[in-house]
Design a protein around this motif. Sequence first.
Motif, PDB file in Angstrom:
ATOM      1  N   GLN A  67       5.203 -51.511 -34.524  1.00  0.00           N
ATOM      2  CA  GLN A  67       6.446 -51.821 -35.315  1.00  0.00           C
ATOM      3  C   GLN A  67       6.957 -53.282 -35.068  1.00  0.00           C
ATOM      4  O   GLN A  67       6.902 -53.448 -34.035  1.00  0.00           O
ATOM      5  N   TRP A  69       9.945 -56.304 -35.631  1.00  0.00           N
ATOM      6  CA  TRP A  69      11.432 -56.520 -35.655  1.00  0.00           C
ATOM      7  C   TRP A  69      12.098 -56.099 -37.002  1.00  0.00           C
ATOM      8  O   TRP A  69      13.299 -55.444 -37.047  1.00  0.00           O
ATOM      9  N   GLU A  70      11.274 -56.242 -38.135  1.00  0.00           N
ATOM     10  CA  GLU A  70      11.762 -55.844 -39.353  1.00  0.00           C
ATOM     11  C   GLU A  70      12.249 -54.564 -39.520  1.00  0.00           C
ATOM     12  O   GLU A  70      13.212 -53.938 -39.987  1.00  0.00           O
ATOM     13  N   PHE A  71      11.189 -53.617 -38.871  1.00  0.00           N
ATOM     14  CA  PHE A  71      11.342 -52.020 -38.929  1.00  0.00           C
ATOM     15  C   PHE A  71      12.565 -51.680 -38.170  1.00  0.00           C
ATOM     16  O   PHE A  71      13.486 -50.864 -38.926  1.00  0.00           O
ATOM     17  N   ALA A  73      15.433 -53.512 -37.343  1.00  0.00           N
ATOM     18  CA  ALA A  73      16.533 -54.188 -38.255  1.00  0.00           C
ATOM     19  C   ALA A  73      17.050 -53.259 -39.499  1.00  0.00           C
ATOM     20  O   ALA A  73      18.040 -53.207 -39.667  1.00  0.00           O
ATOM     21  N   VAL A  74      15.822 -52.790 -39.963  1.00  0.00           N
ATOM     22  CA  VAL A  74      16.283 -51.852 -41.280  1.00  0.00           C
ATOM     23  C   VAL A  74      16.693 -50.535 -40.797  1.00  0.00           C
ATOM     24  O   VAL A  74      17.805 -50.058 -41.214  1.00  0.00           O
TER      25      VAL A  74
END
Length: 99
Positions: A67, A69-71, A73-74
């Motif tokens: 995964q 960083w976006e995963f 963060a969400v």
Amino acid sequence: MTPTMYILLLLALIFANAPFLTQKLFGVVSLNKKHFGHHLLELITGFGLTAALAYLLESRASAVHPQGWEFYAVNVCLYLVFAFPAFVWRYFWHGKNQQ
């Protein structure tokens, strides 16, 4: 969704709200006044436990997908949304905290 995913979401909801529902640190150690730093520590710990459990469940079901960083963060934002009802109750509606 599988029943395991529903259980994981329910545990995330419980872990996210638990810090704001009691005056005890981690539900065990009694404190005279529990300040926001204590709540934040419990919130971060609950997120870590939820993430570790999700990783364990994913590794048992299949190969763990990498995964970005976006995963994460969400997931942090979703966890904070889960914590919102108890946060509002603690800081805006609860009678002891009103001035």
